[in-house]
Design an enzyme around this catalytic site. Structure first.
Site, PDB file in Angstrom:
ATOM      1  N   ASP A  63       0.813  -1.228   0.000  1.00  0.00           N
ATOM      2  CA  ASP A  63       0.000   0.000   0.000  1.00  0.00           C
ATOM      3  C   ASP A  63       0.841   1.270   0.000  1.00  0.00           C
ATOM      4  OD1 ASP A  63       0.978  -0.474   2.528  1.00  0.00           O
ATOM      5  OD2 ASP A  63      -0.963  -0.730   3.483  1.00  0.00           O
ATOM      6  N   ASP A 132      -7.449  -2.568  14.342  1.00  0.00           N
ATOM      7  CA  ASP A 132      -8.843  -2.877  13.984  1.00  0.00           C
ATOM      8  C   ASP A 132      -8.941  -4.107  13.076  1.00  0.00           C
ATOM      9  OD1 ASP A 132      -7.761  -1.908  11.650  1.00  0.00           O
ATOM     10  OD2 ASP A 132      -9.182  -0.252  11.401  1.00  0.00           O
ATOM     11  N   HIS A 134      -7.115  -4.614  10.261  1.00  0.00           N
ATOM     12  CA  HIS A 134      -6.873  -4.414   8.821  1.00  0.00           C
ATOM     13  C   HIS A 134      -5.533  -5.010   8.395  1.00  0.00           C
ATOM     14  CE1 HIS A 134      -4.863  -0.416   9.946  1.00  0.00           C
ATOM     15  NE2 HIS A 134      -3.975  -0.955   9.132  1.00  0.00           N
ATOM     16  N   GLU A 139      -9.474  -1.609   5.343  1.00  0.00           N
ATOM     17  CA  GLU A 139     -10.129  -1.282   6.601  1.00  0.00           C
ATOM     18  C   GLU A 139     -11.381  -2.146   6.791  1.00  0.00           C
ATOM     19  OE1 GLU A 139      -8.562   0.311   8.653  1.00  0.00           O
ATOM     20  OE2 GLU A 139      -8.174   2.403   8.197  1.00  0.00           O
TER      21      GLU A 139
END
Ligand code: GLP
Length: 256
Positions: A63, A132, A134, A139
């Site tokens: 990313d 979280d 990811h 996400e």
């Protein structure tokens, strides 16, 4: 999934490093998928110190932040060159990090997918995990079959990553990330997680239901994934004793 719990991050990292060493010795033109963040830093430091030949290796990073030029100290391009590539004899033309300033982002994403295929697919994908759940920048609520595309970061992820920028306001909202479907096509994955801050996400990834709310949980469907944890990250696993037993009592044919 194979769950490997070690006493500390150092020994958990050593297992991932060994996987890469073995792969590059067996396949000098291997294709590696790479991650950023603080988690893989130890791995990269350790790889730099191994005597490996990177001339034929190809890499694809997961990313990048949209809107950051390569020269920006917060960009993943900068992170990767600074922490890994500049220390290796890798050929720059074989290094791929998503472009943070593409002219046409949609076209760029489609091309990134094609480049992975043209390189023969990813042999081994290194992953960290966000608080979280990811992976990459997929996400919660990311499609479980998603491909490389633009995503919007959650406030939680922007806060977590603010330490790499001069204040929260400077953290970009948008990113380009390989999709969960892209990651799932890697022939092998190794997910690293260290520290108690990751314990909740790790437990949900390994022992929770497969859900887009915990994107890393899709790895339960991957045929060849190792999860290397320290004690802190493993603290909320209900079946930790079982994972330990499995790891310490591998049949000879599998342990080799
Ligand atoms: C970012 C990256 C992820 C990484 C995560 C965790 O969101 N895009 O690939 O796994 O951070 O970062 P850290 O390893 O610093 O906890």
């Amino acid at each position: 999934m194979e769950i490997i719990i070690q006493v500390d991050a150092e020994s958990a990292t050593a297992i991932a490093a060994e996987m890469i060493v073995r792969l590059l010795r067996e396949k000098p033109n291997a294709v590696l998928g790479l991650a950023t963040g603080s988690t893989p830093l130890r791995l990269y430091r350790s790889l730099v110190h191994k005597k490996l030949d990177w001339r034929k290796v190809t890499t694809f990073n997961l990313d990048e932040y949209l809107g950051l030029p390569k020269t920006h100290p917060g960009s993943y391009y900068h992170f990767m060159w600074d922490n890994l590539f500049r220390h290796l004899n890798i050929s720059p033309k074989n290094v791929h990090v998503p472009d943070g300033m593409p002219k046409d982002a949609m076209k760029f994403c489609a091309k990134y997918e094609q480049q992975i295929v043209a390189a023969g697919g990813i042999d081994l994908q290194v992953l960290g995990v966000g608080g979280d759940g990811h992976i990459g920048f997929n996400e919660p609520t990311s499609s479980l079959t998603s491909r490389t595309r633009i995503k919007t970061l959650t406030p939680e992820t922007r806060k977590d990553n603010a330490r790499f920028f001069d204040g929260m306001d400077r953290v970009p909202h948008h990113v380009i990330t390989m999709g969960l479907g892209t990651i799932m096509e890697a022939r092998q994955c190794v997910l690293l997680a260290f520290g108690s801050k990751k314990a909740r996400a790790v437990a949900a990834t390994i022992e929770g239901p497969i859900t887009a709310n915990v994107p890393a949980s899709i790895l339960q469907m991957h045929p060849n994934t190792k999860v290397c944890l320290d004690k802190g990250a493993a603290a909320k696993l209900k079946r930790a004793d079982y994972y330990h037993w499995v790891f310490e009592n591998k049949p000879r044919w599998e342990a080799a």
